[in-house]
Scaffold this motif. Structure first.
Motif, PDB file in Angstrom:
ATOM      1  N   LEU A   1      74.488 -35.949  19.679  1.00 41.88           N
ATOM      2  CA  LEU A   1      74.497 -37.399  19.691  1.00 41.88           C
ATOM      3  C   LEU A   1      75.458 -37.902  18.626  1.00 41.88           C
ATOM      4  CD1 LEU A   1      70.630 -37.944  19.878  1.00 41.88           C
ATOM      5  CD2 LEU A   1      72.249 -38.217  21.757  1.00 41.88           C
ATOM      6  N   SER A   2      75.880 -39.145  18.755  1.00 39.19           N
ATOM      7  CA  SER A   2      76.734 -39.747  17.729  1.00 39.19           C
ATOM      8  C   SER A   2      75.871 -40.200  16.553  1.00 39.19           C
ATOM      9  CB  SER A   2      77.474 -40.943  18.307  1.00 39.19           C
ATOM     10  OG  SER A   2      76.555 -41.992  18.606  1.00 39.19           O
ATOM     11  N   ILE A   3      76.524 -40.487  15.433  1.00 38.32           N
ATOM     12  CA  ILE A   3      75.797 -41.000  14.267  1.00 38.32           C
ATOM     13  C   ILE A   3      75.078 -42.297  14.634  1.00 38.32           C
ATOM     14  CG2 ILE A   3      76.051 -41.904  11.930  1.00 38.32           C
ATOM     15  CD1 ILE A   3      78.509 -40.090  11.613  1.00 38.32           C
ATOM     16  N   GLU A   4      75.756 -43.154  15.391  1.00 41.28           N
ATOM     17  CA  GLU A   4      75.158 -44.437  15.778  1.00 41.28           C
ATOM     18  C   GLU A   4      73.914 -44.231  16.642  1.00 41.28           C
ATOM     19  OE1 GLU A   4      79.166 -44.867  14.450  1.00 41.28           O
ATOM     20  OE2 GLU A   4      78.370 -43.639  16.100  1.00 41.28           O
ATOM     21  N   GLU A   5      73.972 -43.251  17.561  1.00 43.24           N
ATOM     22  CA  GLU A   5      72.818 -42.994  18.431  1.00 43.24           C
ATOM     23  C   GLU A   5      71.644 -42.434  17.636  1.00 43.24           C
ATOM     24  OE1 GLU A   5      74.840 -41.964  22.763  1.00 43.24           O
ATOM     25  OE2 GLU A   5      74.963 -40.472  21.148  1.00 43.24           O
ATOM     26  N   VAL A   6      71.913 -41.494  16.738  1.00 38.93           N
ATOM     27  CA  VAL A   6      70.839 -40.920  15.918  1.00 38.93           C
ATOM     28  C   VAL A   6      70.210 -41.990  15.043  1.00 38.93           C
ATOM     29  CG1 VAL A   6      70.347 -39.324  14.027  1.00 38.93           C
ATOM     30  CG2 VAL A   6      71.733 -38.567  15.957  1.00 38.93           C
ATOM     31  N   ASP A   7      71.041 -42.799  14.414  1.00 35.41           N
ATOM     32  CA  ASP A   7      70.497 -43.847  13.541  1.00 35.41           C
ATOM     33  C   ASP A   7      69.709 -44.884  14.339  1.00 35.41           C
ATOM     34  OD1 ASP A   7      71.471 -42.632  11.299  1.00 35.41           O
ATOM     35  OD2 ASP A   7      73.243 -43.906  11.100  1.00 35.41           O
TER      36      ASP A   7
ATOM     37  N   ASP B   1      66.013 -45.919  13.485  1.00 33.43           N
ATOM     38  CA  ASP B   1      65.765 -47.291  13.038  1.00 33.43           C
ATOM     39  C   ASP B   1      64.846 -48.061  13.973  1.00 33.43           C
ATOM     40  OD1 ASP B   1      67.356 -46.847  10.832  1.00 33.43           O
ATOM     41  OD2 ASP B   1      69.173 -47.639  11.768  1.00 33.43           O
ATOM     42  N   ARG B   2      64.803 -47.685  15.253  1.00 34.00           N
ATOM     43  CA  ARG B   2      63.942 -48.393  16.207  1.00 34.00           C
ATOM     44  C   ARG B   2      62.573 -47.742  16.358  1.00 34.00           C
ATOM     45  NH1 ARG B   2      68.440 -50.005  20.901  1.00 34.00           N
ATOM     46  NH2 ARG B   2      69.933 -50.920  19.425  1.00 34.00           N
ATOM     47  N   GLU B   3      62.312 -46.710  15.565  1.00 35.65           N
ATOM     48  CA  GLU B   3      61.003 -46.042  15.599  1.00 35.65           C
ATOM     49  C   GLU B   3      60.045 -46.751  14.638  1.00 35.65           C
ATOM     50  OE1 GLU B   3      58.116 -44.392  16.682  1.00 35.65           O
ATOM     51  OE2 GLU B   3      59.714 -43.057  17.444  1.00 35.65           O
ATOM     52  N   LYS B   4      58.935 -47.266  15.157  1.00 35.50           N
ATOM     53  CA  LYS B   4      57.971 -48.003  14.336  1.00 35.50           C
ATOM     54  C   LYS B   4      56.845 -47.121  13.802  1.00 35.50           C
ATOM     55  CE  LYS B   4      60.257 -51.752  15.083  1.00 35.50           C
ATOM     56  NZ  LYS B   4      61.139 -52.259  14.015  1.00 35.50           N
ATOM     57  N   ASN B   5      56.597 -45.992  14.447  1.00 34.66           N
ATOM     58  CA  ASN B   5      55.550 -45.074  13.994  1.00 34.66           C
ATOM     59  C   ASN B   5      56.072 -44.319  12.770  1.00 34.66           C
ATOM     60  OD1 ASN B   5      54.098 -42.497  13.740  1.00 34.66           O
ATOM     61  ND2 ASN B   5      53.087 -43.075  15.656  1.00 34.66           N
ATOM     62  N   LEU B   6      55.421 -44.502  11.605  1.00 34.38           N
ATOM     63  CA  LEU B   6      55.959 -43.916  10.376  1.00 34.38           C
ATOM     64  C   LEU B   6      56.009 -42.404  10.432  1.00 34.38           C
ATOM     65  CD1 LEU B   6      53.712 -43.214   7.492  1.00 34.38           C
ATOM     66  CD2 LEU B   6      52.661 -44.661   9.192  1.00 34.38           C
TER      67      LEU B   6
ATOM     68  N   PHE C   1      56.550 -40.430  13.149  1.00 33.25           N
ATOM     69  CA  PHE C   1      57.697 -40.004  13.938  1.00 33.25           C
ATOM     70  C   PHE C   1      59.012 -40.399  13.266  1.00 33.25           C
ATOM     71  CE2 PHE C   1      54.636 -40.181  17.643  1.00 33.25           C
ATOM     72  CZ  PHE C   1      54.553 -38.803  17.755  1.00 33.25           C
ATOM     73  N   ARG C   2      59.037 -41.560  12.601  1.00 33.15           N
ATOM     74  CA  ARG C   2      60.273 -41.969  11.915  1.00 33.15           C
ATOM     75  C   ARG C   2      60.641 -40.946  10.842  1.00 33.15           C
ATOM     76  NH1 ARG C   2      62.691 -47.299  11.292  1.00 33.15           N
ATOM     77  NH2 ARG C   2      64.054 -47.357   9.461  1.00 33.15           N
ATOM     78  N   ALA C   3      59.645 -40.524  10.057  1.00 39.43           N
ATOM     79  CA  ALA C   3      59.906 -39.504   9.039  1.00 39.43           C
ATOM     80  C   ALA C   3      60.357 -38.201   9.690  1.00 39.43           C
ATOM     81  CB  ALA C   3      58.647 -39.277   8.197  1.00 39.43           C
ATOM     82  N   LEU C   4      59.744 -37.853  10.808  1.00 38.69           N
ATOM     83  CA  LEU C   4      60.096 -36.613  11.494  1.00 38.69           C
ATOM     84  C   LEU C   4      61.517 -36.659  12.034  1.00 38.69           C
ATOM     85  CD1 LEU C   4      59.242 -33.847  12.458  1.00 38.69           C
ATOM     86  CD2 LEU C   4      58.107 -34.918  14.417  1.00 38.69           C
ATOM     87  N   TRP C   5      61.919 -37.790  12.642  1.00 38.56           N
ATOM     88  CA  TRP C   5      63.295 -37.900  13.151  1.00 38.56           C
ATOM     89  C   TRP C   5      64.301 -37.798  12.002  1.00 38.56           C
ATOM     90  CZ3 TRP C   5      60.709 -36.855  16.889  1.00 38.56           C
ATOM     91  CH2 TRP C   5      60.046 -37.694  17.770  1.00 38.56           C
ATOM     92  N   ILE C   6      63.978 -38.416  10.867  1.00 37.47           N
ATOM     93  CA  ILE C   6      64.887 -38.345   9.714  1.00 37.47           C
ATOM     94  C   ILE C   6      65.037 -36.907   9.240  1.00 37.47           C
ATOM     95  CG2 ILE C   6      65.149 -38.954   7.276  1.00 37.47           C
ATOM     96  CD1 ILE C   6      63.896 -41.670   7.918  1.00 37.47           C
TER      97      ILE C   6
ATOM     98  N   ALA D   1      61.625 -42.620  22.131  1.00 37.67           N
ATOM     99  CA  ALA D   1      62.541 -43.092  21.094  1.00 37.67           C
ATOM    100  C   ALA D   1      63.968 -43.190  21.635  1.00 37.67           C
ATOM    101  CB  ALA D   1      62.492 -42.155  19.886  1.00 37.67           C
ATOM    102  N   CYS D   2      64.351 -42.232  22.464  1.00 33.40           N
ATOM    103  CA  CYS D   2      65.682 -42.279  23.069  1.00 33.40           C
ATOM    104  C   CYS D   2      65.841 -43.523  23.943  1.00 33.40           C
ATOM    105  CB  CYS D   2      65.926 -41.023  23.900  1.00 33.40           C
ATOM    106  SG  CYS D   2      66.246 -39.522  22.932  1.00 33.40           S
ATOM    107  N   VAL D   3      64.825 -43.801  24.754  1.00 36.07           N
ATOM    108  CA  VAL D   3      64.892 -44.959  25.649  1.00 36.07           C
ATOM    109  C   VAL D   3      65.036 -46.245  24.832  1.00 36.07           C
ATOM    110  CG1 VAL D   3      63.591 -46.319  27.330  1.00 36.07           C
ATOM    111  CG2 VAL D   3      63.614 -43.824  27.507  1.00 36.07           C
ATOM    112  N   ARG D   4      64.266 -46.368  23.739  1.00 37.20           N
ATOM    113  CA  ARG D   4      64.361 -47.557  22.891  1.00 37.20           C
ATOM    114  C   ARG D   4      65.762 -47.707  22.302  1.00 37.20           C
ATOM    115  NH1 ARG D   4      59.120 -45.944  21.184  1.00 37.20           N
ATOM    116  NH2 ARG D   4      60.036 -44.827  19.418  1.00 37.20           N
TER     117      ARG D   4
END
Length: 489
Positions: free
Chosen positions: A231-237, A241-246, A248-253, A413-416
């Motif tokens: 994925l591109s940097i923009e897609e990963v970010d 950034d659109r993940e509200k579940n803390l 999963f957000r920590a896990l994606w990071i 998360a991808c769909v969002r």
């Protein structure tokens, strides 16, 4: 609903349909928790139309679906697996219905089915099954794993079976012993090797070898460019950034900017995230924080204590919680595997992660503090030591995240983020590919340093582990001195 009219095609040729029915299942009891009340779920059910138009629900597929539901597998995952079985039914009934019971025929049918999926044409008019959509290779490999699991279930199933279930049951032991984790080249080699056996068993009126299979195998065996694997940097970010579940957000990071495998994160204990000041104590080298520790889930002797301890993680799990390490967990409900990696501290059997973005590392540190607060409110200390847990579903609150739950959450998360799930790089392991790409192309690090950062065992240096870890630190410090824009130092 009339199943005959809902199933594909003209009402007489083979077809299938997966539909949902209400089902009351007894959730599995997690050690340390009291039994939960039966849960009402939607159970996916497979209906198959046989040649001539008769429609039936195969008993072995129904039993398998109930078995998965009772183990806590989501309806989404069960539906996906039954669709794989349904397509195999459709393929087998069309191609070799009258010869399915011949010894070894079922084994070959599975390989030929996978071959057909790999080579399914983009042009609907050229497809043998027009409603089969072209899919990427990762999807075909997932279907292979689904069919292996189904074949293994059929081998031990004692109830009435369909012709396909009977063929699985009476066939060779290949589905009991086959390796579910076949790499791309090995799986393609299997597909290619079965062609002669298929011809010998079923005669000349057989599917021709797909013209593009050799090309596909060559492509998969070749190192791909970054543009079609990550994925591109923009897609990963955007995913982060659109993940509200803390949780999963920590896990994606962590997956994107520290580069672990998913299994490594799901084996994290809460004590595996530390202040950077502990890096010299554990690794004889400074490490940019927060310090992420990856400990062998069975043999590591680091269990959260900073004093010398003789107990391994396996012993602590058994003595304190009555649990087995996740790589050894029975069934697939709580199982999270483990793959060997370069060890920076062989005495404790631990290594550390390397952050490629200071801004994301700082964000992870803030999220980690919130995650610890959540663990305190859920009182998970009495249940297990794991870091990433279910933080939303009341029925599973506080329990360690499962692979299937994370896969579904990442698809959402991808769909969002406007990214097509399972497209190039748009899968969980794709974040590890992104980490490699980012370290190599955005940060300009050498291949040897990137291998160390990814903790790959192919690095064969015999130098002291503190020097190895120090190499990574020195490389990252040189980036900071250059003021590298992408590193956000």
């Amino acid at each position: 609903m009339e199943l005959e009219s809902a199933i594909y095609d003209d009402g007489t040729t083979p077809g299938f349909l997966v539909f949902d029915v209400p089902y009351l299942c007894s959730p599995p009891v997690f050690p340390g928790l009291s039994a939960r009340s039966p849960t009402r779920v939607l159970l996916p059910v497979l209906a198959v139309r046989f040649p001539g138009g008769a429609v039936a629900v195969p008993d072995e597929a129904l039993s398998w679906g109930r078995h998965l539901a009772d183990k806590g597998v989501s309806s989404f995952q069960i539906r996906r697996r039954l669709n794989s079985v349904g397509r195999l039914h459709e393929f087998a009934q069309t191609v070799a219905a009258d010869r399915m019971s011949q010894p070894g025929a079922m084994d070959l049918l599975v390989w030929e089915y996978l071959r057909s999926r790999v080579e399914n044409p983009v042009d609907p008019g050229a497809r043998q099954f027009q409603h089969w959509q072209p899919v990427q290779y990762e999807v075909v490999r997932t279907e292979f794993r689904d069919l292996v699991d189904f074949g293994q279930y059929c081998a031990s199933y004692t109830g009435p079976t369909s012709p396909m279930g009977s063929a699985f049951k009476a066939g060779s032991a290949v589905w009991v012993k086959v390796d579910r984790s076949l790499s791309a080249d090995r799986l393609l080699a299997h597909l290619d090797a079965q062609q002669a056996r298929w011809h010998a068993l079923l005669g000349a009126d057989t599917p021709a070898p797909p013209s593009g299979l050799k090309r596909l195998a060559t492509t998969l065996g070749r190192k791909k460019s970054s543009s079609d694997t990550t994925l591109s940097i923009e897609e990963v970010d955007a995913i982060i950034d659109r993940e509200k579940n803390l949780m999963f957000r920590a896990l994606w990071i962590e997956l994107a900017y520290a580069g672990p495998r998913l299994s490594e994160t799901l084996n994290h204990w809460r004590c595996d995230v530390l202040d950077t000041s502990y890096s010299k104590q554990f690794f004889n080298a400074p490490v940019k924080g927060p310090l992420l520790i990856f400990a062998h889930p069975i043999h590591s002797r680091y269990t959260g204590s900073f004093e010398e301890t003789v107990k391994t993680r396996k012993q602590v799990l058994k003595d304190r919680y009555g649990l087995a390490p996740r790589p050894d967990a029975g069934g697939r409900n709580q199982r999270a595997g483990w793959k060997g990696m370069t060890i920076f501290n062989p005495d404790l059997q631990i290594t550390h992660g390397t952050w490629t973005c200071n801004k994301r590392a700082a964000e992870f540190e803030e999220l980690f503090a919130e995650i610890l607060d959540l663990h305190g409110s859920l009182r998970t200390d009495a249940m297990h030591p794991y870091l990433y847990v279910n933080s939303k579903n009341a029925a599973f609150l506080g329990e360690p995240l499962k692979v299937g739950n994370v896969e579904e959450a990442f698809d959402r998360a991808c769909v969002r983020a406007g990214v097509t799930p399972h497209g190039p790089g748009a899968h969980l392991h794709g974040l590890r590919h992104f980490y490699r790409w980012y370290a190599t192309h955005a940060l300009g690090l050498s291949e040897e340093i990137v291998q160390l950062m990814m903790r790959q065992k192919s690095v064969t240096s015999q130098r002291a582990y503190g020097k190895r870890s120090g190499d990574v630190h020195d490389a990252m410090e040189r980036l900071n001195e250059r003021g590298d824009r992408n590193h956000e130092a």
